[in-house]
Design a protein around this motif. Structure first.
Motif, PDB file in Angstrom:
ATOM      1  N   VAL A   1     -22.643  16.394  51.575  1.00 21.04           N
ATOM      2  CA  VAL A   1     -22.716  17.530  52.491  1.00 21.04           C
ATOM      3  C   VAL A   1     -22.150  17.162  53.879  1.00 21.04           C
ATOM      4  CG1 VAL A   1     -25.125  17.053  53.076  1.00 21.04           C
ATOM      5  CG2 VAL A   1     -24.239  19.314  53.431  1.00 21.04           C
TER       6      VAL A   1
ATOM      7  N   ASN B   1     -18.286  16.973  53.397  1.00 19.78           N
ATOM      8  CA  ASN B   1     -17.705  18.308  53.285  1.00 19.78           C
ATOM      9  C   ASN B   1     -17.708  19.033  54.623  1.00 19.78           C
ATOM     10  OD1 ASN B   1     -16.979  18.174  50.624  1.00 19.78           O
ATOM     11  ND2 ASN B   1     -18.876  19.071  49.872  1.00 19.78           N
ATOM     12  N   ALA B   2     -18.804  18.884  55.360  1.00 19.39           N
ATOM     13  CA  ALA B   2     -18.868  19.532  56.675  1.00 19.39           C
ATOM     14  C   ALA B   2     -17.766  18.973  57.575  1.00 19.39           C
ATOM     15  CB  ALA B   2     -20.237  19.322  57.307  1.00 19.39           C
TER      16      ALA B   2
ATOM     17  N   ARG C   1     -14.885  17.602  56.640  1.00 19.09           N
ATOM     18  CA  ARG C   1     -13.582  18.105  56.168  1.00 19.09           C
ATOM     19  C   ARG C   1     -13.392  19.551  56.589  1.00 19.09           C
ATOM     20  NH1 ARG C   1     -13.618  17.773  50.102  1.00 19.09           N
ATOM     21  NH2 ARG C   1     -11.498  18.562  50.253  1.00 19.09           N
TER      22      ARG C   1
ATOM     23  N   PHE D   1     -13.409  23.755  48.718  1.00 14.29           N
ATOM     24  CA  PHE D   1     -13.938  22.451  48.313  1.00 14.29           C
ATOM     25  C   PHE D   1     -13.686  22.181  46.838  1.00 14.29           C
ATOM     26  CE2 PHE D   1     -16.856  23.317  51.985  1.00 14.29           C
ATOM     27  CZ  PHE D   1     -16.331  22.322  52.785  1.00 14.29           C
TER      28      PHE D   1
ATOM     29  N   PHE E   1     -24.157  24.959  55.117  1.00 17.73           N
ATOM     30  CA  PHE E   1     -25.009  24.447  54.050  1.00 17.73           C
ATOM     31  C   PHE E   1     -26.450  24.800  54.409  1.00 17.73           C
ATOM     32  CE2 PHE E   1     -21.236  21.998  54.641  1.00 17.73           C
ATOM     33  CZ  PHE E   1     -20.731  21.873  53.368  1.00 17.73           C
TER      34      PHE E   1
END
Lengths: 222, 267
Positions: free
Chosen positions: A115, A118-119, A121, B74, B100
């Motif tokens: 996570v 991904n954040a 990126r 993603f 998220f």
């Protein structure tokens, strides 16, 4: 075998010549250099190897062969390359610290939650920026644990290295005391000093671990 | 009265007459698990209008989060295309931020550092201005220097929403953002999100498995079937904000969707 009293007297014997200070400084100096060079090399390499799977796959066989080789097995090579002196001892400490640290960093990077990556990126970070702004801070808590263990190894290695590769330091004190007339009081005195300095070094890293900037990792787990 | 007669199942596009922001064309996703092909998404055709609030609703494991991840870049769909502003999505992009659950907040940065994370290209003063603006928007004044571990779940969620808003994205993807919060905080956060959405008019795609949440928030609810996920029905929620959650129309829409989900669960 000298008792506690003789040992204390041994330590007292070392004080007037300033030998205690000189030897402790010599040993700590070598550990500092070997340790910091290892950190400087292992952290960036570990970040890259942890991030790029292929780099890790390429490195891994070499690492696995080098890993079981005791740093002490490198003593002859260290003397061949650097002669008898500080450099050889620093090299041995580097060898002893580099691999465990590299492996610790690689596994820490691979344990960084997806996570966060991904954040990172998502905000358009380049690979370098991702390593600097996400991967590195994310591994700091585990890195601190790795540093603490590695510094312990460095302190073990320096004593052994000094017994063979140099003419000063706490390791040298121990062999020298034995060779120069079986002064076992000085041998045990040397051992006590090694223990005390090792404890102080460990405490220093431990307090760094507890520094507020790194504390989140521990709060998170609690 | 006219609202109840409106056809719901045939509506693929946005209800309001706006430009299409995001379009999925026959999107499918097949995962490989232990050598076996596992279809997760099938034939997803969806159009989302600019500034629209769309909820993806479905039972757990129906692939709604997978669809959201693919929209955010993603994951690459194994079939079909996802376009945003007509361009095929090829990876994550700062113009489209994924929020998220509060797990996405960086624990090594302060609230301020988190909110300003995507603003490193701005000058110091510009960044500080933006950070304090969004800090205020999500109601976290006074917590600038706090670390996430000192905050509650709801506050961390606000930090993440503020971090996303600060880079001024066109689209926000929210993956069960309030799932980990207690029910009171969740209600408050829904209200906050609506307020922010009405102020900023981002396109929002919001994944949830909570029917009430979907009907309270969305312009349209995309009801998905159990795996492999397909779009079962798209339900426009034709109630204006603020929504009266005890009105007959609200209950009618909610019960309709409930029936849909019930069917999806029937063996």
């Amino acid at each position: 075998m000298p008792g506690p009293l003789k040992t204390v007297r041994g330590i007292a014997d070392l004080v007037p010549h300033g030998l205690i200070v000189k030897y402790v400084v010599a040993s700590v100096f070598r550990v500092t250099w070997g340790f910091f060079l290892a950190v400087l090399a292992a952290v960036p390499l570990g970040l890259a190897a942890g991030w790029y799977r292929r780099a890790e796959m390429a490195l891994n066989p070499i690492l696995q062969i080098l890993r079981p080789i005791s740093p002490l097995a490198w003593i002859p090579i260290a003397i061949l390359w650097f002669g008898v002196g500080d450099l050889a001892a620093v090299f041995l400490i580097f060898v002893g610290c580099f691999l465990p640290l590299l492996l610790a960093v690689i596994s820490a990077v691979q344990g960084v939650p997806a996570v966060y990556i991904n954040a990172g990126r998502n905000f358009g970070l380049s690979p370098i920026a991702l390593m600097r702004r996400i991967l590195f801070p994310a591994i700091v808590p585990r890195l601190m644990t790795g540093l603490r263990i590695t510094l312990g190894i460095a302190w073990l290695v320096v004593v052994a290295a000094e017994m063979i590769a140099v003419n000063s330091g706490l390791g040298f004190l121990i062999v020298d005391a034995r060779n120069a007339g079986n002064r076992y009081d000085l041998v045990v005195a040397g051992m006590v000093i090694i223990g005390v300095v090792g404890l102080l070094l460990d405490n220093a890293v431990h307090s760094l671990e507890r520094a507020s900037a790194f504390r989140w990792g521990f709060e998170e787990k609690a | 009265m006219s609202a109840s007669t409106r056809p719901t199942s045939a509506t693929q596009g946005p209800t309001r007459n706006v430009r299409i922001k995001l379009r999925t064309e026959n999107v499918s996703m097949i995962f490989q698990r232990e050598g076996k092909a596992l279809p997760v998404l099938e034939d997803i055709d969806l159009e989302v209008g600019d500034g629209e609030f769309v909820c993806l609703l479905g039972p757990s494991g129906c692939g709604k989060s997978t669809l959201l991840s693919a929209m955010a870049g993603f994951l690459t769909p194994t079939g079909g295309k996802i376009r945003i502003d007509g361009e095929i999505v090829r990876g994550p992009d700062p113009r489209r931020i994924f929020v998220f659950q509060e797990r996405g907040v960086f624990p090594w940065l302060t609230v301020e550092g988190n909110i300003g994370f995507g603003l490193s290209k701005l000058s110091r003063s510009e960044r500080a201005k933006r950070v304090s603006y969004y800090l205020q928007m999500v109601g976290l004044e006074g917590f600038e220097k706090s670390y996430p571990h000192e905050l509650s779940g709801g506050m961390k969620q606000r930090v993440e929403v503020a971090r996303a808003l600060a880079v001024n994205p066109d689209v926000m993807f929210l993956d069960e953002p309030f799932g980990a919060l207690d029910s009171i905080t969740r209600l408050i956060m829904r209200g906050e999100l609506l307020r922010i959405w009405q102020a900023e008019r981002k396109t929002i795609l919001f994944v949830t498995h909570d029917i009430d949440e979907a009907v309270q928030l969305a312009d349209r609810v995309v009801v998905m079937s159990a795996r492999p996920g397909r779009i079962q029905q798209i339900v426009p929620i034709d109630i204006s904000h603020p929504r009266d959650i005890s009105s007959p129309r609200y209950l009618e829409l909610r019960d309709g969707i409930l029936g849909q989900i019930g069917l999806a669960h029937r063996l």
